[in-house]
Design a protein around this motif. Sequence first.
Motif, mmCIF file in Angstrom:
data_model
loop_
_atom_site.group_PDB
_atom_site.id
_atom_site.type_symbol
_atom_site.label_atom_id
_atom_site.label_comp_id
_atom_site.label_asym_id
_atom_site.label_seq_id
_atom_site.Cartn_x
_atom_site.Cartn_y
_atom_site.Cartn_z
ATOM 1 N N GLU A 32 0.838 -1.194 0.000
ATOM 2 C CA GLU A 32 0.000 0.000 0.000
ATOM 3 C C GLU A 32 0.874 1.244 0.000
ATOM 4 O O GLU A 32 1.085 1.873 1.031
ATOM 5 N N GLY A 61 -11.285 9.631 9.476
ATOM 6 C CA GLY A 61 -12.222 8.752 8.797
ATOM 7 C C GLY A 61 -11.534 7.510 8.299
ATOM 8 O O GLY A 61 -10.527 7.072 8.860
ATOM 9 N N ASP A 62 -12.039 6.965 7.225
ATOM 10 C CA ASP A 62 -11.478 5.747 6.673
ATOM 11 C C ASP A 62 -10.133 6.049 6.017
ATOM 12 O O ASP A 62 -9.803 7.202 5.747
ATOM 13 N N VAL A 63 -9.380 4.989 5.815
ATOM 14 C CA VAL A 63 -8.134 5.108 5.074
ATOM 15 C C VAL A 63 -8.340 4.371 3.759
ATOM 16 O O VAL A 63 -8.862 3.259 3.748
ATOM 17 N N HIS A 64 -7.984 5.039 2.672
ATOM 18 C CA HIS A 64 -8.184 4.425 1.376
ATOM 19 C C HIS A 64 -6.834 4.284 0.686
ATOM 20 O O HIS A 64 -6.050 5.228 0.638
ATOM 21 N N SER A 65 -6.551 3.074 0.205
ATOM 22 C CA SER A 65 -5.274 2.862 -0.449
ATOM 23 C C SER A 65 -5.519 2.430 -1.894
ATOM 24 O O SER A 65 -5.758 1.263 -2.164
ATOM 25 N N PRO A 66 -5.498 3.398 -2.807
ATOM 26 C CA PRO A 66 -5.800 3.069 -4.206
ATOM 27 C C PRO A 66 -4.718 2.170 -4.779
ATOM 28 O O PRO A 66 -3.560 2.239 -4.377
ATOM 29 N N ARG A 67 -5.115 1.333 -5.686
ATOM 30 C CA ARG A 67 -4.152 0.449 -6.326
ATOM 31 C C ARG A 67 -3.223 1.278 -7.202
ATOM 32 O O ARG A 67 -3.666 2.110 -7.994
ATOM 33 N N LYS A 72 -9.004 -4.529 6.843
ATOM 34 C CA LYS A 72 -8.748 -4.118 5.467
ATOM 35 C C LYS A 72 -9.682 -4.879 4.547
ATOM 36 O O LYS A 72 -9.825 -6.090 4.648
ATOM 37 N N ASP A 96 -8.507 -1.526 -5.080
ATOM 38 C CA ASP A 96 -8.075 -0.695 -3.978
ATOM 39 C C ASP A 96 -8.232 -1.456 -2.666
ATOM 40 O O ASP A 96 -8.921 -2.465 -2.584
ATOM 41 N N VAL A 97 -7.532 -0.961 -1.668
ATOM 42 C CA VAL A 97 -7.688 -1.488 -0.319
ATOM 43 C C VAL A 97 -8.380 -0.407 0.498
ATOM 44 O O VAL A 97 -7.993 0.763 0.434
ATOM 45 N N HIS A 98 -9.410 -0.810 1.198
ATOM 46 C CA HIS A 98 -10.143 0.168 1.986
ATOM 47 C C HIS A 98 -10.103 -0.238 3.452
ATOM 48 O O HIS A 98 -10.360 -1.390 3.783
ATOM 49 N N SER A 99 -9.711 0.707 4.299
ATOM 50 C CA SER A 99 -9.639 0.385 5.716
ATOM 51 C C SER A 99 -10.593 1.286 6.493
ATOM 52 O O SER A 99 -10.259 2.426 6.814
ATOM 53 N N PRO A 100 -11.789 0.781 6.750
ATOM 54 C CA PRO A 100 -12.789 1.609 7.423
ATOM 55 C C PRO A 100 -12.352 1.921 8.845
ATOM 56 O O PRO A 100 -11.649 1.136 9.473
#
Lengths: 346, 346, 346, 346
Positions: free
Chosen positions: A247, A274-280, C250, C275-279
């Motif tokens: 990531e 808030g949330d963490v978003h990890s774009p590809r 995740k 994508d990976v999303h971590s709420p």
Amino acid sequence: MIRVGVCGFGYWGPNLCRNFAVNPGFRVTAISDRREAARAKAASLGSDIRLYEEAHDLVDDPNVDAVVVATPAASHFDLARRALARFKHVLVEKPMCVSAEEGAELVALADRVRRVLMVDHTYVFHGAVRKIEELMRTGALGAVSYFDSLRVNLGLFQPDMNVLWDLAPHDFSILDHLFGEEPDEIEATGHCHVNPVHPDIAYITMHFPSSMIAHFSLSWMSPVKVRRIAIGGANQMVVWDDLNQEEKLKIYDSGIEFQPEDERSVIVPAYRIGDVHSPRIPPGEPLAAIIGHFGNVIAGRETSRLDGHHGLRVVRMLEKTQAVLNANLAARDQRRAPPASSVASR
Amino acid sequence: MIRVGVCGFGYWGPNLCRNFAVNPGFRVTAISDRREAARAKAASLGSDIRLYEEAHDLVDDPNVDAVVVATPAASHFDLARRALARFKHVLVEKPMCVSAEEGAELVALADRVRRVLMVDHTYVFHGAVRKIEELMRTGALGAVSYFDSLRVNLGLFQPDMNVLWDLAPHDFSILDHLFGEEPDEIEATGHCHVNPVHPDIAYITMHFPSSMIAHFSLSWMSPVKVRRIAIGGANQMVVWDDLNQEEKLKIYDSGIEFQPEDERSVIVPAYRIGDVHSPRIPPGEPLAAIIGHFGNVIAGRETSRLDGHHGLRVVRMLEKTQAVLNANLAARDQRRAPPASSVASR
Amino acid sequence: MIRVGVCGFGYWGPNLCRNFAVNPGFRVTAISDRREAARAKAASLGSDIRLYEEAHDLVDDPNVDAVVVATPAASHFDLARRALARFKHVLVEKPMCVSAEEGAELVALADRVRRVLMVDHTYVFHGAVRKIEELMRTGALGAVSYFDSLRVNLGLFQPDMNVLWDLAPHDFSILDHLFGEEPDEIEATGHCHVNPVHPDIAYITMHFPSSMIAHFSLSWMSPVKVRRIAIGGANQMVVWDDLNQEEKLKIYDSGIEFQPEDERSVIVPAYRIGDVHSPRIPPGEPLAAIIGHFGNVIAGRETSRLDGHHGLRVVRMLEKTQAVLNANLAARDQRRAPPASSVASR
Amino acid sequence: MIRVGVCGFGYWGPNLCRNFAVNPGFRVTAISDRREAARAKAASLGSDIRLYEEAHDLVDDPNVDAVVVATPAASHFDLARRALARFKHVLVEKPMCVSAEEGAELVALADRVRRVLMVDHTYVFHGAVRKIEELMRTGALGAVSYFDSLRVNLGLFQPDMNVLWDLAPHDFSILDHLFGEEPDEIEATGHCHVNPVHPDIAYITMHFPSSMIAHFSLSWMSPVKVRRIAIGGANQMVVWDDLNQEEKLKIYDSGIEFQPEDERSVIVPAYRIGDVHSPRIPPGEPLAAIIGHFGNVIAGRETSRLDGHHGLRVVRMLEKTQAVLNANLAARDQRRAPPASSVASR
């Protein structure tokens, strides 16, 4: 089919050749390196590649249409100028050259001879930078208030180089590419552990007209390698850890929002943690993209994202920062110098 | 059995009470807080605890032998002085007070009344700091050339506080405790996003007579919390990541060694990128250790590691840094201010 | 105001008391523990708490309305039954008891006396589980095909306990809560390093009517603690690393999609490595939520999410798994036993 | 100078060529691949490399002294046998072949023709395995009681392959290399999501005469890639996380020690959760080492660490495990199959 000559077959040369080899638009026809061992290694790439001891001879080879300059920084200007003068396209490793004066001359020459002058600022083609560009374009990020880079590792000490010129070109090119803004104030300090005249640790702070602040923590003295850039926008913040394979980029929906003070008279910001978003981040090697871009620009299919003007702005930032750093170090040395008398008395 | 009164039952108060409760040498007999909700929460700790709205009244309570000051920083001096004047021992949260002048007065007063004045600089009792002390004592680390701290998070913005006074006390107390050296030069810059007069990002560089350089990167604007201190010694380098539960401290056997230049005229340092060693940090809450220490110092069984002198040196570093920071911000504002005429013309 | 009595003041007791203390609906009025040291520690919680050496006496105390059973597992049944028989509400630590037969009796008794019987399966109230429930409810996850848990650490060896009964209750309660499905086949194997009759490593595989497969890797012999659950849905996959403070959960948008075979006759699935999303998982201690829930169920404001039936199903899964494990270990011992003759000949 | 022919230029072929290219003892003279695109890519490696569509023709090429078999597993036996029959040395990708019977024939043939038969079990040359060997040799590790491997990722589904034959060869070769022990019992279960006859999730447990237990958790259905092997010794435990670039191998000084039971009758083991040590793993690509070894074995300078006997043992373990897995899956299918009558009634 563009015939490419690569000057310098040290650390980066083999990567360049590997990527040119798989690009149908190019063929590496010549490689130069002063070191016999390097030439021997280059020979293994194919018997049809001409090997040169002197880069000058490679540049002069009529069977070379485009020259890649991957030699030490000090020689970039001379080789790039010579190649342009012979109407050859040029791809220079970072930094483009070692002074803004040299840079300006190269840019002017490239315009005059109508050849492509490109700097290999790899990160500009990195998936993470492209994603950040997108976040800026769509407004998702919001107005950026800070840029903070931590770029440290155990360094390869070179007598003709300091940590600024080794590491900062990456940050400065990313900064210039993303914001296209030049700082109206630069602060710089540092420390020389190894080479008394070349800092191996440098801390740089830049202030921009947009009121953005940028900080760069550069070191050759860190036991662990870190490549971490944090960018703070009004709506989102981004942290790019280039060594995180899984990531690399994390987007935090966590801008600050103001609230009425509570009785303890504390502004409790709604952190919006808030949330963490990890774009590809699509894998693909940036270098392959740059070489493709180089070919497209030569063919007139694309306009350059890494032209000499960009390279020149980066060199100018390096030069200005170096000047501030020199003044800072000199002032400290003077403050610490013993009074003349005591010297005399020794 | 020392009877303790705790002023302030906000974020830290409950932790203090929990730790005093399990220490046989102390008993919490009084708690003060202006907020009714906080007092209600305090009431749940036991019906035998006297509750006060005003800290002054708690300090004056004859059933209180030692006062813990866990109120906002601005009130530390007043409460600590009042408690000492009533011959009570004092444990103050960090920072000890908000000016060196106040600090000097508290130190002098404590000496005069022969009472213990201690500052709760928690990290000095952290297992990692104790391990680093050991590495320094045994010479394993070697001469330290740099100290680099990255201490960032999303901040709790307080009108009477800036990021420097909130986060730097930790670093400065660690630095003072480990090296006992005061800087001969301080550089500081920063940025105000939220509160126009209180920086929420600050970059500080200190230079020491021993030629050690220290850098502090402090921010309330980071989406992720980072607590990372790197210390570079001649023989070993240490990285302390306080948020790494499993391996807080990592010791790198990777000092730089010089070698003859190779043909490419590059000083290739034998990185000695050796093994990484992560010593076990005994769990144990530092606060529990500090409270135990407080008791032992009161009883004369130990000499203080966190006395007023230490607290004063930390406040002095904060004050000096603040002055540099103010000058830096003011200079920038002025540079950017429109010329008087244009102002007049508005 | 419900008056609570806590049986057992070992590892978990203090956490229970701390959480009851801050819940206005409860007051801890009694604590029991056979160990004097534990009672001394309990005494520090307040002079108004009655201390007992024998849990039985606490259960019989008329000033106790609700009993919390935090003693070793073997005694859960006896204490819970006694408390229910005295018309008291009961919160039992996991596992509810040590046999399905005991469990069925407790459930029946609770129904008869109309009192609340609740099991403290903490994870059911964990923010991550609640988020996963949401992903299942909304269909975001899609049909779940596998559940894989890695739950290992260096264990606390107890002669009356094995790794299955120590660690699996967490997984089984999560599984039962999320899927409410009982396995139609259980496979189990393991290894005894320390105690010859109690496995300290166990590998369990369950197959469910829905064709979901669940695997549990449990160990008391791991040098590092791991708490990792992966759940594979048709649309998304989830990995919950409970020790990751920053990003516990995740969500991967990476289901498998089929494609026509390419010439190399390989089904290249479109990994959809998206994508990976971590709420964000709201902090809050699950135990606090469970205690709140306990109060609400007693008051009839909520229906129990952790009632005896749930606890019984978990115990039944443990019992069945234990039987399979025993058979597996016995078979191996027999295979390895020397033939009778050779024994005789010794 | 050994002339090498590489059969198969898919995923692994280019890596092989790159490593042969920099080894002075070898020269790649021929490459075969059925796919035109692959041959085109191979052509870029040099005009002096002969390209073949059919691997057979490459094997028969008199200008090839050694054949590397990097084609799909099903064809390994045929090509390796053909090459040996023509007195050529052979390096086969893992698995060596798809049945123990084939393996035995290759081993016998290699002995008869006195040529080198080597399997490319890369991990045997991995720095981590070499370090673990050292820990075993010096006794630092102590008697090993468990081996636990978690090897999961999103898989490339192939109709002629299952997750066992794709991933387990790595673990089995490491296991065989380190312990040289064959299991006296194998348990295996799994699940088929994608291809009804090829499991994409497999859980395998092996029990060894030395009473060591080994467990393998293999999956093509994991959203994240994990390569984690834990080895438990009496004195130390080792965790090898191959995706951790910085600290692949961690050594824990944390064996279990027994102590008298305390009053709560709990065996509290002295965890000895001591320091964590992460030895430096020299970078170097294992494949380069294997190719060097291949050359040395051919030249008689070294005895093979990866000979056909090793490859055969690995294939035998795969075959046995597959048989257990098949029986397990068949039994479940049968249990779940509707009674004949109900089928008839449809």
